[in-house]
Design a protein around this motif. Structure first.
Motif, PDB file in Angstrom:
ATOM      1  N   HIS A  13      20.601  28.516   9.432  1.00  0.00           N
ATOM      2  CA  HIS A  13      20.558  28.071  10.834  1.00  0.00           C
ATOM      3  C   HIS A  13      21.537  26.917  11.056  1.00  0.00           C
ATOM      4  O   HIS A  13      21.709  26.071  10.174  1.00  0.00           O
ATOM      5  N   VAL A  14      22.116  26.876  12.270  1.00  0.00           N
ATOM      6  CA  VAL A  14      23.153  25.873  12.563  1.00  0.00           C
ATOM      7  C   VAL A  14      22.806  25.054  13.799  1.00  0.00           C
ATOM      8  O   VAL A  14      22.523  25.612  14.861  1.00  0.00           O
ATOM      9  N   LEU A  15      22.861  23.720  13.651  1.00  0.00           N
ATOM     10  CA  LEU A  15      22.855  22.807  14.799  1.00  0.00           C
ATOM     11  C   LEU A  15      24.224  22.132  14.777  1.00  0.00           C
ATOM     12  O   LEU A  15      24.503  21.293  13.922  1.00  0.00           O
ATOM     13  N   SER A  16      25.105  22.557  15.700  1.00  0.00           N
ATOM     14  CA  SER A  16      26.500  22.094  15.664  1.00  0.00           C
ATOM     15  C   SER A  16      26.757  21.033  16.719  1.00  0.00           C
ATOM     16  O   SER A  16      26.333  21.170  17.867  1.00  0.00           O
ATOM     17  N   GLU A  17      27.488  20.017  16.314  1.00  0.00           N
ATOM     18  CA  GLU A  17      27.941  19.024  17.295  1.00  0.00           C
ATOM     19  C   GLU A  17      28.853  19.700  18.315  1.00  0.00           C
ATOM     20  O   GLU A  17      29.363  20.794  18.101  1.00  0.00           O
ATOM     21  N   SER A  71      30.340  26.366  11.078  1.00  0.00           N
ATOM     22  CA  SER A  71      29.147  27.027  11.638  1.00  0.00           C
ATOM     23  C   SER A  71      29.137  28.498  11.255  1.00  0.00           C
ATOM     24  O   SER A  71      28.098  29.044  10.845  1.00  0.00           O
ATOM     25  N   ALA A  72      30.293  29.156  11.380  1.00  0.00           N
ATOM     26  CA  ALA A  72      30.364  30.587  11.040  1.00  0.00           C
ATOM     27  C   ALA A  72      30.055  30.804   9.558  1.00  0.00           C
ATOM     28  O   ALA A  72      29.341  31.746   9.187  1.00  0.00           O
ATOM     29  N   MET A  73      30.559  29.896   8.726  1.00  0.00           N
ATOM     30  CA  MET A  73      30.320  29.995   7.285  1.00  0.00           C
ATOM     31  C   MET A  73      28.807  29.930   6.994  1.00  0.00           C
ATOM     32  O   MET A  73      28.290  30.663   6.142  1.00  0.00           O
ATOM     33  N   ALA A  74      28.109  29.069   7.703  1.00  0.00           N
ATOM     34  CA  ALA A  74      26.653  28.959   7.518  1.00  0.00           C
ATOM     35  C   ALA A  74      25.946  30.208   8.047  1.00  0.00           C
ATOM     36  O   ALA A  74      25.074  30.777   7.380  1.00  0.00           O
ATOM     37  N   LEU A  75      26.343  30.653   9.230  1.00  0.00           N
ATOM     38  CA  LEU A  75      25.683  31.823   9.836  1.00  0.00           C
ATOM     39  C   LEU A  75      25.860  33.055   8.959  1.00  0.00           C
ATOM     40  O   LEU A  75      24.950  33.883   8.836  1.00  0.00           O
ATOM     41  N   GLU A  76      27.040  33.187   8.338  1.00  0.00           N
ATOM     42  CA  GLU A  76      27.275  34.327   7.442  1.00  0.00           C
ATOM     43  C   GLU A  76      26.303  34.318   6.267  1.00  0.00           C
ATOM     44  O   GLU A  76      26.029  35.356   5.667  1.00  0.00           O
ATOM     45  N   ARG A  77      25.792  33.155   5.938  1.00  0.00           N
ATOM     46  CA  ARG A  77      24.816  33.038   4.842  1.00  0.00           C
ATOM     47  C   ARG A  77      23.385  32.970   5.383  1.00  0.00           C
ATOM     48  O   ARG A  77      22.460  32.590   4.663  1.00  0.00           O
ATOM     49  N   ASN A  78      23.233  33.301   6.655  1.00  0.00           N
ATOM     50  CA  ASN A  78      21.926  33.268   7.332  1.00  0.00           C
ATOM     51  C   ASN A  78      21.269  31.887   7.264  1.00  0.00           C
ATOM     52  O   ASN A  78      20.051  31.770   7.106  1.00  0.00           O
ATOM     53  N   ARG A 113      25.930  38.645  14.137  1.00  0.00           N
ATOM     54  CA  ARG A 113      25.652  39.348  12.862  1.00  0.00           C
ATOM     55  C   ARG A 113      24.548  38.668  12.060  1.00  0.00           C
ATOM     56  O   ARG A 113      23.940  39.260  11.196  1.00  0.00           O
ATOM     57  N   SER A 114      24.323  37.389  12.355  1.00  0.00           N
ATOM     58  CA  SER A 114      23.431  36.594  11.502  1.00  0.00           C
ATOM     59  C   SER A 114      21.968  36.737  11.907  1.00  0.00           C
ATOM     60  O   SER A 114      21.655  36.945  13.081  1.00  0.00           O
ATOM     61  N   SER A 115      21.084  36.560  10.927  1.00  0.00           N
ATOM     62  CA  SER A 115      19.654  36.511  11.272  1.00  0.00           C
ATOM     63  C   SER A 115      19.245  35.066  11.551  1.00  0.00           C
ATOM     64  O   SER A 115      18.095  34.795  11.898  1.00  0.00           O
ATOM     65  N   ALA A 116      20.192  34.116  11.391  1.00  0.00           N
ATOM     66  CA  ALA A 116      19.871  32.705  11.598  1.00  0.00           C
ATOM     67  C   ALA A 116      20.153  32.296  13.048  1.00  0.00           C
ATOM     68  O   ALA A 116      20.854  32.991  13.775  1.00  0.00           O
ATOM     69  N   ARG A 117      19.583  31.160  13.448  1.00  0.00           N
ATOM     70  CA  ARG A 117      19.747  30.633  14.814  1.00  0.00           C
ATOM     71  C   ARG A 117      20.937  29.693  14.890  1.00  0.00           C
ATOM     72  O   ARG A 117      21.207  28.954  13.932  1.00  0.00           O
ATOM     73  N   TYR A 118      21.593  29.701  16.044  1.00  0.00           N
ATOM     74  CA  TYR A 118      22.680  28.743  16.305  1.00  0.00           C
ATOM     75  C   TYR A 118      22.301  27.948  17.548  1.00  0.00           C
ATOM     76  O   TYR A 118      21.866  28.514  18.547  1.00  0.00           O
ATOM     77  N   MET A 119      22.470  26.640  17.474  1.00  0.00           N
ATOM     78  CA  MET A 119      22.306  25.808  18.679  1.00  0.00           C
ATOM     79  C   MET A 119      23.438  24.792  18.714  1.00  0.00           C
ATOM     80  O   MET A 119      23.817  24.236  17.681  1.00  0.00           O
ATOM     81  N   MET A 120      23.989  24.537  19.899  1.00  0.00           N
ATOM     82  CA  MET A 120      24.957  23.459  20.044  1.00  0.00           C
ATOM     83  C   MET A 120      24.208  22.213  20.507  1.00  0.00           C
ATOM     84  O   MET A 120      23.378  22.285  21.424  1.00  0.00           O
ATOM     85  N   ALA A 121      24.502  21.095  19.864  1.00  0.00           N
ATOM     86  CA  ALA A 121      23.737  19.856  20.081  1.00  0.00           C
ATOM     87  C   ALA A 121      24.230  19.108  21.323  1.00  0.00           C
ATOM     88  O   ALA A 121      24.762  18.012  21.226  1.00  0.00           O
ATOM     89  N   GLU A 122      24.047  19.725  22.484  1.00  0.00           N
ATOM     90  CA  GLU A 122      24.435  19.048  23.732  1.00  0.00           C
ATOM     91  C   GLU A 122      23.278  18.149  24.157  1.00  0.00           C
ATOM     92  O   GLU A 122      22.308  18.592  24.755  1.00  0.00           O
ATOM     93  N   ASN A 123      23.411  16.866  23.813  1.00  0.00           N
ATOM     94  CA  ASN A 123      22.282  15.945  23.955  1.00  0.00           C
ATOM     95  C   ASN A 123      22.086  15.393  25.366  1.00  0.00           C
ATOM     96  O   ASN A 123      20.990  14.985  25.721  1.00  0.00           O
ATOM     97  N   TYR A 124      23.139  15.400  26.195  1.00  0.00           N
ATOM     98  CA  TYR A 124      22.992  14.767  27.514  1.00  0.00           C
ATOM     99  C   TYR A 124      21.994  15.502  28.411  1.00  0.00           C
ATOM    100  O   TYR A 124      21.420  14.911  29.305  1.00  0.00           O
ATOM    101  N   ILE A 125      21.782  16.781  28.176  1.00  0.00           N
ATOM    102  CA  ILE A 125      20.851  17.537  29.023  1.00  0.00           C
ATOM    103  C   ILE A 125      19.415  17.045  28.861  1.00  0.00           C
ATOM    104  O   ILE A 125      18.573  17.332  29.699  1.00  0.00           O
ATOM    105  N   TYR A 126      19.163  16.300  27.777  1.00  0.00           N
ATOM    106  CA  TYR A 126      17.789  15.851  27.493  1.00  0.00           C
ATOM    107  C   TYR A 126      17.485  14.467  28.046  1.00  0.00           C
ATOM    108  O   TYR A 126      16.363  13.990  27.926  1.00  0.00           O
ATOM    109  N   GLN A 127      18.489  13.784  28.611  1.00  0.00           N
ATOM    110  CA  GLN A 127      18.222  12.435  29.141  1.00  0.00           C
ATOM    111  C   GLN A 127      17.210  12.534  30.280  1.00  0.00           C
ATOM    112  O   GLN A 127      17.206  13.503  31.043  1.00  0.00           O
TER     113      GLN A 127
END
Ligand SMILES: NC(=O)c1ccc[n+]([C@@H]2O[C@H](COP(=O)([O-])OP(=O)(O)OC[C@H]3O[C@@H](n4cnc5c(N)ncnc54)[C@H](O)[C@@H]3O)[C@@H](O)[C@H]2O)c1
Length: 370
Positions: free
Chosen positions: A93-97, A84-91, A116-130
């Motif tokens: 966006h990350v959807l991480s398990e 995820s950090a490697m992707a964010l460093e390249r701006n 530091r990144s201009s990109a978005r990060y989200m953690m894919a916590e799916n149970y909150i959407y049930q």
């Protein structure tokens, strides 16, 4: 819309990462342009089936290829933070398990990379959407439970055999003592206690009653419970059990407030049930479903077919929707970097608690990290 398509790559595309393809394909704002996995043969088969042009054996090569704007990190847990950090460093966006990382130190580095990144990060916590979790969140938001002061979450998923097929689990889930996989349990709880986080944890375990096929004891005790103190002083009890011989129950949840109480269905014949003082002065259960008409948020009232088909009670669909929308509308996704830390750090700190003889240990607030 064509000009605004977000080009996605998926790392771990042949494992869990592959389960994101349906929701991405169904999203008019997204396209899948690259897949990455170290299992070359299956990767090529998957790319051919999905008609994806670019394939990579190396995540960094995909991130440097210029063919993606966003990435799904669907690899084993120990790779989430660094990839995820490697992707964010390249701006990108990350959807991480889940979970966001496997140590407090790498979580710290990830948070700094996200800042530091201009990109978005989200953690894919799916149970909150049930559906039931979304409805209870809405009832709590409206204050119908009164003052919230207690909750439970449990993830009970016997995976001794799966451990052997995915050896990273034997190392990072059952190979560490503590609540190593707490986000599905804590996720809905922190949605209910909106604006709060876990400030300290105290973890206890049941001891060891099983051995792996080599005769070794699992490092994780069979059932580990961490008691969480929340910002307001409320308590949450989070149990993770990946070893006990028994049927699964990955979604046990309880909520208690001064004016109401909720208990999940727990998977066998029961239904989610609720008591709210505003509906009945006398404490008596009614089916949670009875409240859908009046209180269920719109997005779940008329779900598209894709949401109903998606895994984890529709969670796999809605999280992709929210992530894509956040990028397109240039706003923070629902489980951004600090919320991801709110769900990940208590479990990491629980490892220190249990190692110190079940003492209370403070959980850092990533918002203060520099
Ligand atoms: N949210 C959920 O409901 C849910 C469900 C299942 C799994 N998960 C999470 O998803 C992640 C993956 O789990 P899984 O069951 O798919 O594991 P898995 O081992 O079956 O699959 C992981 C995939 O990643 C690939 N991979 C491993 N290292 C790689 C690397 N360095 N670069 C590229 N690809 C690599 C593997 O070849 C494999 O195809 C885990 O973190 C797990 O916790 C979440």
């Amino acid at each position: 819309m064509g000009d605004h398509l977000i080009r996605f790559g998926i790392i771990g595309a042949v494992g869990r990462g592959g389960s994101f393809t349906r929701s991405l394909t169904a999203n008019p704002g997204a396209s899948i342009t690259a897949l990455c996995d170290i299992r070359a043969e299956r990767l090529e088969a998957s790319a051919a089936e999905l008609e994806v042009e670019h394939t990579f054996a190396d995540a960094e090569a995909m991130l440097d290829s210029g063919v993606i704007d966003a990435v799904v990190v669907g690899t084993p847990m120990q790779f989430h933070a660094s990839q995820s950090a490697m992707a964010l460093e390249r701006n990108i966006h990350v959807l991480s398990e889940v979970t966001a990382g496997v140590s407090v130190e790498e979580c710290h580095s990830l948070v700094l990379a996200a800042r530091r990144s201009s990109a978005r990060y989200m953690m894919a916590e799916n149970y909150i959407y049930q559906k039931s979790m979304v409805l209870v969140t809405e009832l709590a938001r409206r204050g119908l439970f009164g003052e919230l002061y207690y909750a439970e979450g449990a993830y009970i998923h016997e995976l001794k055999e799966l451990n052997e097929r995915t050896p990273w689990r034997r190392r990072w889930q059952t190979g560490v003592n503590g609540c190593t996989y707490p986000t599905h349990s804590l996720g809905p709880v922190l949605q209910w206690f909106a604006g709060e986080r876990v400030t300290a944890v105290c973890a206890v375990g049941t001891g060891h009653h099983y051995r792996d096929p080599r005769g070794d004891c699992y490092e994780m005790e069979d059932s580990v419970t961490m008691t969480c103190r929340l910002t307001s002083g409320a308590l949450a009890s989070i149990r993770v059990d990946m070893l006990s011989d028994r049927p699964h129950n990955m979604g046990h949840h309880v909520l208690q407030g001064t004016d109401g109480s909720f208990e999940s269905a727990d998977g066998f014949r029961g239904v989610p049930k609720i008591w709210l003082r505003s509906r009945s002065e006398k404490p008596q259960w009614e089916a949670l479903e009875e409240l859908e008409e009046e209180f269920l948020p719109d997005f779940w009232k008329r779900p598209p077919a894709e949401a109903l088909k998606a895994g984890h009670g529709g969670g796999d669909y809605w999280q992709v929707q929210d992530f894509v929308t956040a990028i397109l509308e240039d706003r923070e996704p629902p489980i951004g970097i600090d919320e991801a830390m709110d769900l990940t750090l208590p479990g990491l700190v629980s490892q220190a608690s249990i190692a110190q003889g079940s003492t209370w240990v403070a959980v850092p607030d990533s918002r203060n990290w520099v």
